[in-house]
Design a protein around this motif. Structure first.
Motif, PDB file in Angstrom:
ATOM      1  N   GLN A 160       1.021  -0.948   0.200  1.00  0.00           N
ATOM      2  CA  GLN A 160       0.385   0.248  -0.572  1.00  0.00           C
ATOM      3  C   GLN A 160       0.527   1.436   0.400  1.00  0.00           C
ATOM      4  O   GLN A 160       1.763   1.095   0.480  1.00  0.00           O
ATOM      5  N   ARG A 161       0.402   1.972  -0.836  1.00  0.00           N
ATOM      6  CA  ARG A 161       1.468   3.652  -1.123  1.00  0.00           C
ATOM      7  C   ARG A 161       1.403   4.094   0.725  1.00  0.00           C
ATOM      8  O   ARG A 161       2.353   4.796   1.040  1.00  0.00           O
ATOM      9  N   SER A 162       0.200   4.027   1.051  1.00  0.00           N
ATOM     10  CA  SER A 162       0.212   4.830   2.449  1.00  0.00           C
ATOM     11  C   SER A 162       1.964   4.472   3.817  1.00  0.00           C
ATOM     12  O   SER A 162       1.282   4.904   4.697  1.00  0.00           O
ATOM     13  N   ALA A 163       1.200   2.702   3.608  1.00  0.00           N
ATOM     14  CA  ALA A 163       3.078   2.348   3.885  1.00  0.00           C
ATOM     15  C   ALA A 163       3.651   1.495   3.992  1.00  0.00           C
ATOM     16  O   ALA A 163       4.575   1.526   4.640  1.00  0.00           O
ATOM     17  N   ASP A 164       3.544   1.468   2.446  1.00  0.00           N
ATOM     18  CA  ASP A 164       5.153   0.729   2.240  1.00  0.00           C
ATOM     19  C   ASP A 164       5.369   0.670   0.015  1.00  0.00           C
ATOM     20  O   ASP A 164       5.052   0.672  -0.616  1.00  0.00           O
ATOM     21  N   PRO A 165       5.452   2.440   0.389  1.00  0.00           N
ATOM     22  CA  PRO A 165       5.476   3.197  -0.823  1.00  0.00           C
ATOM     23  C   PRO A 165       6.826   2.321  -1.695  1.00  0.00           C
ATOM     24  O   PRO A 165       6.647   2.315  -3.198  1.00  0.00           O
ATOM     25  N   ASN A 166       7.821   2.705  -1.457  1.00  0.00           N
ATOM     26  CA  ASN A 166       8.825   1.420  -1.845  1.00  0.00           C
ATOM     27  C   ASN A 166       8.608   0.108  -2.738  1.00  0.00           C
ATOM     28  O   ASN A 166       9.035  -0.076  -3.242  1.00  0.00           O
ATOM     29  N   GLY A 167       7.819  -0.248  -1.224  1.00  0.00           N
ATOM     30  CA  GLY A 167       7.469  -1.608  -1.689  1.00  0.00           C
ATOM     31  C   GLY A 167       6.300  -1.853  -3.909  1.00  0.00           C
ATOM     32  O   GLY A 167       6.495  -2.556  -4.316  1.00  0.00           O
ATOM     33  N   VAL A 168       5.293  -0.318  -3.219  1.00  0.00           N
ATOM     34  CA  VAL A 168       4.766   0.060  -4.605  1.00  0.00           C
ATOM     35  C   VAL A 168       5.672  -0.022  -6.096  1.00  0.00           C
ATOM     36  O   VAL A 168       5.323  -0.099  -6.813  1.00  0.00           O
ATOM     37  N   ILE A 169       6.654   0.978  -6.439  1.00  0.00           N
ATOM     38  CA  ILE A 169       7.604   0.996  -6.842  1.00  0.00           C
ATOM     39  C   ILE A 169       8.000  -0.053  -7.232  1.00  0.00           C
ATOM     40  O   ILE A 169       8.001  -0.392  -8.375  1.00  0.00           O
ATOM     41  N   GLN A 170       8.400  -1.195  -6.009  1.00  0.00           N
ATOM     42  CA  GLN A 170       9.270  -2.497  -6.800  1.00  0.00           C
ATOM     43  C   GLN A 170       8.306  -3.444  -6.977  1.00  0.00           C
ATOM     44  O   GLN A 170       8.929  -4.602  -8.000  1.00  0.00           O
ATOM     45  N   TYR A 171       7.292  -3.203  -6.813  1.00  0.00           N
ATOM     46  CA  TYR A 171       6.164  -4.394  -7.507  1.00  0.00           C
ATOM     47  C   TYR A 171       5.791  -3.487  -8.868  1.00  0.00           C
ATOM     48  O   TYR A 171       5.437  -4.160 -10.186  1.00  0.00           O
ATOM     49  N   PHE A 172       5.700  -2.239  -9.081  1.00  0.00           N
ATOM     50  CA  PHE A 172       5.878  -2.212 -11.021  1.00  0.00           C
ATOM     51  C   PHE A 172       6.922  -2.384 -11.898  1.00  0.00           C
ATOM     52  O   PHE A 172       6.802  -2.946 -12.545  1.00  0.00           O
ATOM     53  N   ASP A 173       7.632  -2.608 -10.757  1.00  0.00           N
ATOM     54  CA  ASP A 173       9.576  -2.763 -11.618  1.00  0.00           C
ATOM     55  C   ASP A 173       9.456  -3.971 -11.795  1.00  0.00           C
ATOM     56  O   ASP A 173       9.283  -4.809 -12.852  1.00  0.00           O
ATOM     57  N   ASN A 174       8.759  -4.740 -11.382  1.00  0.00           N
ATOM     58  CA  ASN A 174       8.854  -6.374 -10.942  1.00  0.00           C
ATOM     59  C   ASN A 174       7.944  -7.136 -12.218  1.00  0.00           C
ATOM     60  O   ASN A 174       7.834  -7.876 -12.310  1.00  0.00           O
ATOM     61  N   ASN A 175       6.355  -5.884 -12.187  1.00  0.00           N
ATOM     62  CA  ASN A 175       5.218  -7.002 -12.063  1.00  0.00           C
ATOM     63  C   ASN A 175       4.589  -5.349 -13.433  1.00  0.00           C
ATOM     64  O   ASN A 175       3.568  -4.333 -13.077  1.00  0.00           O
ATOM     65  N   PRO A 176       5.174  -4.934 -15.182  1.00  0.00           N
ATOM     66  CA  PRO A 176       5.287  -4.157 -15.330  1.00  0.00           C
ATOM     67  C   PRO A 176       3.785  -3.595 -16.219  1.00  0.00           C
ATOM     68  O   PRO A 176       3.440  -3.205 -16.569  1.00  0.00           O
ATOM     69  N   VAL A 177       3.323  -5.598 -16.504  1.00  0.00           N
ATOM     70  CA  VAL A 177       1.820  -5.450 -17.031  1.00  0.00           C
ATOM     71  C   VAL A 177       0.366  -5.167 -16.287  1.00  0.00           C
ATOM     72  O   VAL A 177      -0.451  -4.699 -16.747  1.00  0.00           O
ATOM     73  N   ALA A 178       1.074  -6.259 -15.460  1.00  0.00           N
ATOM     74  CA  ALA A 178      -0.027  -6.382 -14.132  1.00  0.00           C
ATOM     75  C   ALA A 178      -0.360  -4.648 -13.094  1.00  0.00           C
ATOM     76  O   ALA A 178      -1.303  -4.949 -12.530  1.00  0.00           O
ATOM     77  N   ALA A 179       0.522  -4.073 -12.893  1.00  0.00           N
ATOM     78  CA  ALA A 179       0.597  -3.649 -11.588  1.00  0.00           C
ATOM     79  C   ALA A 179       0.133  -1.887 -12.441  1.00  0.00           C
ATOM     80  O   ALA A 179      -0.719  -1.398 -11.788  1.00  0.00           O
ATOM     81  N   PRO A 180       0.060  -1.949 -13.553  1.00  0.00           N
ATOM     82  CA  PRO A 180      -1.268  -0.188 -13.748  1.00  0.00           C
ATOM     83  C   PRO A 180      -2.075  -0.834 -13.721  1.00  0.00           C
ATOM     84  O   PRO A 180      -2.792  -0.171 -13.985  1.00  0.00           O
ATOM     85  N   ILE A 181      -2.786  -2.523 -14.284  1.00  0.00           N
ATOM     86  CA  ILE A 181      -3.755  -2.658 -13.978  1.00  0.00           C
ATOM     87  C   ILE A 181      -4.349  -2.777 -12.463  1.00  0.00           C
ATOM     88  O   ILE A 181      -5.580  -1.929 -12.514  1.00  0.00           O
ATOM     89  N   LEU A 182      -3.482  -3.315 -11.599  1.00  0.00           N
ATOM     90  CA  LEU A 182      -3.706  -3.250  -9.924  1.00  0.00           C
ATOM     91  C   LEU A 182      -4.290  -2.249  -9.650  1.00  0.00           C
ATOM     92  O   LEU A 182      -4.593  -1.563  -9.202  1.00  0.00           O
ATOM     93  N   ASP A 183      -3.368  -0.803 -10.370  1.00  0.00           N
ATOM     94  CA  ASP A 183      -3.785   0.574  -9.662  1.00  0.00           C
ATOM     95  C   ASP A 183      -4.592   1.162  -9.849  1.00  0.00           C
ATOM     96  O   ASP A 183      -5.258   1.834  -9.375  1.00  0.00           O
ATOM     97  N   ALA A 184      -4.979   0.536 -11.534  1.00  0.00           N
ATOM     98  CA  ALA A 184      -6.768   1.479 -12.338  1.00  0.00           C
ATOM     99  C   ALA A 184      -7.805   0.790 -11.670  1.00  0.00           C
ATOM    100  O   ALA A 184      -8.149   1.397 -11.071  1.00  0.00           O
ATOM    101  N   ILE A 185      -7.691  -0.272 -10.359  1.00  0.00           N
ATOM    102  CA  ILE A 185      -9.081  -0.325  -9.869  1.00  0.00           C
ATOM    103  C   ILE A 185      -8.510  -0.280  -7.885  1.00  0.00           C
ATOM    104  O   ILE A 185      -9.066  -1.045  -6.898  1.00  0.00           O
ATOM    105  N   GLN A 186      -7.326   0.879  -8.053  1.00  0.00           N
ATOM    106  CA  GLN A 186      -6.887   1.090  -6.500  1.00  0.00           C
ATOM    107  C   GLN A 186      -6.365   0.183  -5.594  1.00  0.00           C
ATOM    108  O   GLN A 186      -7.041   0.042  -4.538  1.00  0.00           O
TER     109      GLN A 186
END
Length: 549
Positions: free
Chosen positions: A72-98
């Protein structure tokens, strides 16, 4: 003859069925349509039903599950960045549904608000009904006691039976019942705390929702990596990442400073099966709080451990991570320092093999370094390096060097723990044809391409601190305890009605409970025995059998 009768009955049944269908269709067609106000009332009744409230509560619990699965961005912003780096396709879709902002998402908030409205609409009418019940007298005795779940008839002499109503009134009142006498009948009721506890439970749930919403709106959480010897000041510019609540303003930050004096870790060395397992983390800090409105000046030293935060005015400082910060100095060919300081390296394994990035924009030619730190270095059969033990027994620093545009002049934010090599050329390490650099503590080596020299000056440790504040936390705890007390009352206190009535042959006792009450028969028997211990008492079933004979 028989066949004709069957045909006649079949024709009659078919005709009756046709008439019934026609009548039903006529009723449906002529049924009055609901107005807008009617639909609003129907919707409100559905929303405020207990079934809907329980469904929304279950749905809220299910909706919170993704918040523990995805960073979660509120608790682990670096983890979110790392998730985007590891999952470039799925991460934007998951982010779109918050799914990286679950607890502030539109769908979670909708469930939260609907549950809030449902509970209020459910509790308020029940509270009014319960308040009326507390003021009203117990219901009058039923005409037939034998229809009650538990009843007894007791034979007494007429002289003694005349004393039963007053004796029953005194007995039930002494036992804590609310008692009313109406001629020869006595009505008693107790267990109002059952419904009170139920209402306290539901009102406390509303309190929890309000406290969570209010506290979350005024809360904040910020992260800062602090190297030994550095000082952190509580303002927005000092945070590496910051997540404010909806109603947060910078004025909510209480000014204070925290210095990390020393960081220590105890690793298991004696147990062969757990060698290298961390046993304890300790961050020794010194805090200063200047005098301000409502806050007196204070200085305090403390030790922050996991789940043992440092308490400061308007904030709690938690220890969330740690690692090594090698001290590195880079000079150009003329000996001028182009980079100097302790750089936090992120641990990549349980033995603290750590990754760090160094960016040198002020050199004659911009360059960057991707570096690995091995606290206790060892070489595998493949030639790759690894760390055997997390403590710095035999430390080694390796570097791969990239020359080119660091991309710092575009104005776009850059991750300090990542190096964008898309516009850079590797000049040391990898497939560059030049071996990567290796440095031990105190060693200086030349950088390739006349970039200067680099020195491994020493090793410090860093601590990842989380500074958070939520004014609703204490209220959430209070309402949670109240809800526990309320549900305990509702489960343990029986709601029970007891009636006693004088008859021509003695008296009779009956009892009724709201819900299951396995002790109802025992209650009736005890009341009967207490009123006439020497009398012949019979249960409802016994008396019926006797009369049947």
């Amino acid at each position: 003859m028989a066949i004709s009768k069957l045909q006649s009955k079949g024709s009659e049944a078919s005709a009756n069925l046709t008439n019934a269908v026609n009548d039903f269709e006529e009723q449906v067609i002529n049924a009055p349509t609901l107005s807008l106000a009617g639909w609003a009332r129907w919707t409100w009744r559905q929303l405020t039903s207990m079934r809907t409230a329980l469904f929304l509560l279950l749905l809220l619990a299910a909706a919170a599950v993704p918040g523990s699965i995805f960073p979660q961005r509120s608790a682990d912003p670096n983890g979110v960045i790392q998730y985007f780096d590891n999952n470039p396709v799925a991460a934007p879709i998951l982010d779109a549904i918050q799914l990286f902002d679950v607890f502030t998402s539109a769908w979670f908030s909708a469930i939260y608000i609907l549950l809030f409205i449902s509970l209020i609409g459910c509790v308020l009418p029940r509270t009014a009904v319960h308040a009326k019940a507390l003021r009203s007298a117990p219901p009058a005795a039923p005409r037939l006691f034998s229809r009650m779940p538990a009843s007894q008839k007791v034979k007494l002499a007429a002289s003694k039976a005349d004393q039963i109503p007053q004796a029953a009134f005194d007995l039930l009142k002494k036992q804590g019942y609310r008692v009313v006498r109406d001629g020869n009948a006595v009505s008693a009721e107790r267990g109002y705390l059952r419904e009170t506890g139920n209402l306290v439970f539901h009102i406390s749930l509303i309190g929890v929702l309000i406290a969570v919403g209010w506290g979350g709106g005024l809360s904040y959480s910020g992260q800062r990596v602090l190297v030994e010897g550095e000082t952190f000041v509580n303002n927005l510019a000092s945070y590496d990442s910051f997540a404010p609540g909806t109603f947060f303003t910078e004025e909510n930050l209480v000014p204070f400073a925290v210095k990390l004096d020393k960081f220590e870790v105890d690793f298991d060395f004696a147990n062969v099966t757990n060698v290298g397992t961390p046993l304890d983390f300790r961050a020794y800090v010194a805090a200063k709080v200047p005098a301000s409105e409502g806050v007196a000046a204070q200085e305090k030293s403390g030790v922050i451990r996991v789940n043992e935060p440092l308490e400061l005015p308007g904030a709690h400082v938690y220890l969330t991570g740690n690692g090594y910060a090698p001290e590195i100095t880079i000079r150009d060919l003329d000996g001028n320092i182009t980079y100097s300081g302790s750089t936090a390296f992120l641990p990549q394994s349980s033995t603290y093999t750590s990754l760090g990035v160094i960016k040198v924009p002020d050199a004659p030619k911009q360059f960057g370094i991707i570096s690995f730190f091995y606290p206790t270095v060892d070489e595998l059969e493949t030639g790759a390096l690894t760390s055997l033990y997390p403590a710095p027994i035999d430390p080694l620093l390796t570097m791969n060097v990239y020359e080119g545009d660091l991309g710092l002049e575009t104005g776009a934010p850059k991750n300090v723990y990542a190096l964008d090599t898309s516009n850079m050329t590797q000049v040391a390490g990898g497939k560059s044809g030049v071996a990567g650099l290796r440095l031990t503590v105190g060693e200086t080596v030349d950088l390739p391409g006349d970039l200067g020299t680099v020195t491994f000056d020493g090793i410090r440790r860093f601590a990842s601190l989380d500074v958070s504040y939520n004014p609703g936390g204490i209220w959430v705890l209070l309402f949670a305890l109240l809800s526990l007390a309320g549900v305990t009352l509702s489960l343990l206190v029986p709601r029970r009605r007891v009636w006693v009535r004088q008859t021509s042959t003695g008296f009779e006792v009956a009892a009724l409970a709201r819900g299951d009450d396995p002790s109802l028969e025992k209650v009736v028997s005890e009341v009967a025995s207490a009123l006439a211990p020497e009398a012949d008492s019979r249960s409802n079933s016994d008396s019926d059998q006797a009369e049947g004979k």
